[in-house]
Design a protein around this motif. Structure first.
Motif, mmCIF file in Angstrom:
data_model
loop_
_atom_site.group_PDB
_atom_site.id
_atom_site.type_symbol
_atom_site.label_atom_id
_atom_site.label_comp_id
_atom_site.label_asym_id
_atom_site.label_seq_id
_atom_site.Cartn_x
_atom_site.Cartn_y
_atom_site.Cartn_z
ATOM 1 N N MET A 146 -1.573 9.123 13.715
ATOM 2 C CA MET A 146 -0.392 9.918 14.421
ATOM 3 C C MET A 146 -0.265 9.492 15.816
ATOM 4 N N HIS A 147 1.122 9.180 16.174
ATOM 5 C CA HIS A 147 1.241 8.626 17.505
ATOM 6 C C HIS A 147 1.849 9.637 18.454
ATOM 7 N N THR A 148 1.148 9.963 19.841
ATOM 8 C CA THR A 148 1.362 10.566 20.572
ATOM 9 C C THR A 148 2.475 10.150 21.704
ATOM 10 N N VAL A 149 3.206 11.156 21.785
ATOM 11 C CA VAL A 149 4.338 10.670 22.752
ATOM 12 C C VAL A 149 4.509 11.756 23.882
ATOM 13 N N GLY A 150 4.305 11.292 25.335
ATOM 14 C CA GLY A 150 4.538 12.075 26.146
ATOM 15 C C GLY A 150 5.860 11.925 27.096
ATOM 16 N N LEU A 151 6.706 12.953 27.287
ATOM 17 C CA LEU A 151 7.931 12.752 28.219
ATOM 18 C C LEU A 151 7.298 13.237 29.568
ATOM 19 N N LEU A 152 7.287 12.312 30.498
ATOM 20 C CA LEU A 152 6.843 12.586 31.739
ATOM 21 C C LEU A 152 8.045 13.370 32.613
ATOM 22 N N VAL A 153 7.845 14.374 33.079
ATOM 23 C CA VAL A 153 9.094 15.136 33.947
ATOM 24 C C VAL A 153 8.165 15.268 35.230
ATOM 25 N N TYR A 154 9.326 15.670 36.160
ATOM 26 C CA TYR A 154 8.880 15.818 37.610
ATOM 27 C C TYR A 154 10.061 16.752 38.315
ATOM 28 N N PRO A 155 9.722 17.344 39.316
ATOM 29 C CA PRO A 155 10.934 18.140 39.534
ATOM 30 C C PRO A 155 12.302 17.539 39.836
ATOM 31 N N ASN A 156 13.293 18.240 39.501
ATOM 32 C CA ASN A 156 14.934 17.662 39.546
ATOM 33 C C ASN A 156 14.861 16.742 38.262
ATOM 34 N N PHE A 157 14.190 16.503 37.467
ATOM 35 C CA PHE A 157 14.326 15.588 36.403
ATOM 36 C C PHE A 157 15.850 15.924 35.546
ATOM 37 N N GLN A 158 16.391 14.590 35.198
ATOM 38 C CA GLN A 158 17.667 14.846 34.442
ATOM 39 C C GLN A 158 17.401 15.629 33.168
ATOM 40 N N SER A 159 17.983 16.552 32.842
ATOM 41 C CA SER A 159 17.707 17.354 31.756
ATOM 42 C C SER A 159 18.044 16.790 30.239
ATOM 43 N N LEU A 160 18.988 15.945 30.409
ATOM 44 C CA LEU A 160 19.246 15.132 29.204
ATOM 45 C C LEU A 160 18.166 14.297 28.478
ATOM 46 N N ALA A 161 17.152 14.170 29.275
ATOM 47 C CA ALA A 161 15.852 13.293 28.925
ATOM 48 C C ALA A 161 15.356 14.067 27.728
ATOM 49 N N LEU A 162 15.574 15.499 27.634
ATOM 50 C CA LEU A 162 14.674 16.161 26.689
ATOM 51 C C LEU A 162 15.453 16.019 25.320
ATOM 52 N N ALA A 163 16.528 15.114 25.505
ATOM 53 C CA ALA A 163 17.139 14.956 23.991
ATOM 54 C C ALA A 163 16.201 14.076 22.842
ATOM 55 N N VAL A 164 15.432 13.346 23.777
ATOM 56 C CA VAL A 164 14.749 12.447 22.995
ATOM 57 C C VAL A 164 13.761 13.244 22.161
ATOM 58 N N ALA A 165 13.401 14.398 22.556
ATOM 59 C CA ALA A 165 12.493 15.147 21.531
ATOM 60 C C ALA A 165 13.061 15.367 20.259
ATOM 61 N N SER A 166 14.099 15.487 20.015
ATOM 62 C CA SER A 166 15.050 15.574 18.714
ATOM 63 C C SER A 166 14.587 14.594 17.766
ATOM 64 N N VAL A 167 14.682 13.337 18.241
ATOM 65 C CA VAL A 167 14.421 11.957 17.517
ATOM 66 C C VAL A 167 13.182 12.096 16.945
ATOM 67 N N PHE A 168 12.070 12.388 17.699
ATOM 68 C CA PHE A 168 10.560 12.327 17.302
ATOM 69 C C PHE A 168 10.494 13.545 16.246
ATOM 70 N N GLU A 169 11.195 14.677 16.585
ATOM 71 C CA GLU A 169 11.100 15.873 15.723
ATOM 72 C C GLU A 169 11.517 15.421 14.275
ATOM 73 N N TYR A 170 12.729 14.881 14.210
ATOM 74 C CA TYR A 170 13.581 14.497 12.910
ATOM 75 C C TYR A 170 12.706 13.485 12.332
ATOM 76 N N ALA A 171 11.953 12.486 13.046
ATOM 77 C CA ALA A 171 11.302 11.407 12.370
ATOM 78 C C ALA A 171 10.084 12.188 11.545
ATOM 79 N N ASN A 172 9.589 13.165 12.448
ATOM 80 C CA ASN A 172 8.599 13.863 11.569
ATOM 81 C C ASN A 172 9.020 14.441 10.126
ATOM 82 N N LEU A 173 10.006 15.375 10.319
ATOM 83 C CA LEU A 173 10.884 15.835 9.033
ATOM 84 C C LEU A 173 11.155 15.095 8.027
#
Length: 315
Positions: A1-28
């Motif tokens: 299994m590949h571990t992926v960490g999206l590193l965020v810090y205060p005031n991060f740009q929220s659109l970065a969260l969209a990458v989560a769906s790419v890895f979610e659907y790769a699993n599905l």
């Protein structure tokens, strides 16, 4: 299994969260847990985004990740010194380190991009070049891969970066399947420009947009005014008038822009000879393409191809 960490810090740009769906659907789509995705931060807990809402995060793992992706923010502010130091050591315990948008500033501050090729949001390109002159910035790219380091342009380009990661891990067909599942109109390659001819034309009506979409999908075909008018369901005369009113240019000029954009991308991302590129993008022959490139870029196709570092196959 590949571990992926999206590193965020205060005031991060929220659109970065969209990458989560790419890895979610790769699993599905693979029907297995190919990726273990986590949102991570320096200390864990809630982290506020640029829009004010917070997301829950896990503390950074000391053992690292297969892929660590650094989100950007809207103002190019750096996170804490401790977090930058963590990133400085990250290549020793993470296989792949990536950034979205201005996250490239964070990787640069950690010294990870020196002497390498990289990209970031076009709006911040000049500031990046001023601050980090030893980094070869390719400001007109969707994403750039240089060894262990992957960087992407602004905002939505993070999704293109994530799709490229999936392709690297599991192949082109899986990446395409994920893109289709996410209802992406076009899966963009890293060499594609951050600027889109379709977007810049600013077509307002559905009919003109239909014609442009038809043209972009059928560049190698006959794209006469009559054919485009048929795609827009207008008479040729009415279509020409409406098209010029909305885009400020003739249909022929717009088609040339679309073909030039596609030809440049093809030359920078494949090894096809110029004759093949000219044929596949609808120019017909290399001389017509040469004249179009001179009008668009002031340079012939061969100069742009050499600058990209791609060596075409012998024809």
């Amino acid at each position: 299994m590949h571990t992926v960490g999206l590193l965020v810090y205060p005031n991060f740009q929220s659109l970065a969260l969209a990458v989560a769906s790419v890895f979610e659907y790769a699993n599905l789509l693979r029907d297995e847990a190919s990726y273990q995705f986590s949102i991570v931060s320096e200390h864990g807990g809630p982290v506020a985004s640029s829009q004010g809402f917070s997301v829950h995060s896990e503390p950074l793992a000391k053992e690292g990740y297969d892929t660590l992706i650094v989100a950007g923010d809207n103002e190019c502010r750096l996170p804490s010194a401790a977090l930058v130091e963590y990133l400085r050591q990250a290549p020793h315990h993470s296989r792949r380190i990536a950034s979205i948008c201005t996250g490239a500033f964070v990787l640069a501050a950690a010294g990870l991009l020196e002497g390498k090729r990289a990209t970031t949001h076009w709006f911040h390109a000049r500031a990046f070049q001023t601050q980090y002159p030893k980094i070869q910035l390719e400001e007109d790219r969707i994403y750039v891969v240089d060894g262990q380091m992957w960087t992407s342009a602004g905002m939505s380009a993070g999704v293109d970066l994530a799709l490229a990661i999936v392709e690297s891990d599991f192949g082109l067909e899986t990446s395409r399947m994920v893109a289709r599942k996410l209802v992406l109109y076009q899966r963009r390659g890293g060499g594609q420009s951050q600027f889109s001819a379709l977007l810049e034309m600013g077509a307002r009506s559905d009919r003109v947009q239909m014609a442009l979409a038809y043209a972009s999908e059928n560049l190698a075909s006959d794209l006469s005014v009559e054919r485009l008018a048929e795609a827009a369901r207008l008479s040729p005369r009415q279509f020409s008038r409406v098209f010029r009113e909305e885009t400020g240019q003739s249909p022929a000029k717009a088609v040339e822009r679309l073909r030039v954009e596609a030809a440049r991308l093809m030359m920078e991302t494949t090894r096809h000879p110029i004759e093949v590129v000219a044929r596949e993008t609808g120019f017909g022959d290399r001389e017509r393409m040469r004249q179009a490139f001179l009008r668009a870029f002031g340079q012939p196709p061969q100069t742009i191809q050499r600058a990209s570092g791609v060596t075409p196959l012998a024809h």
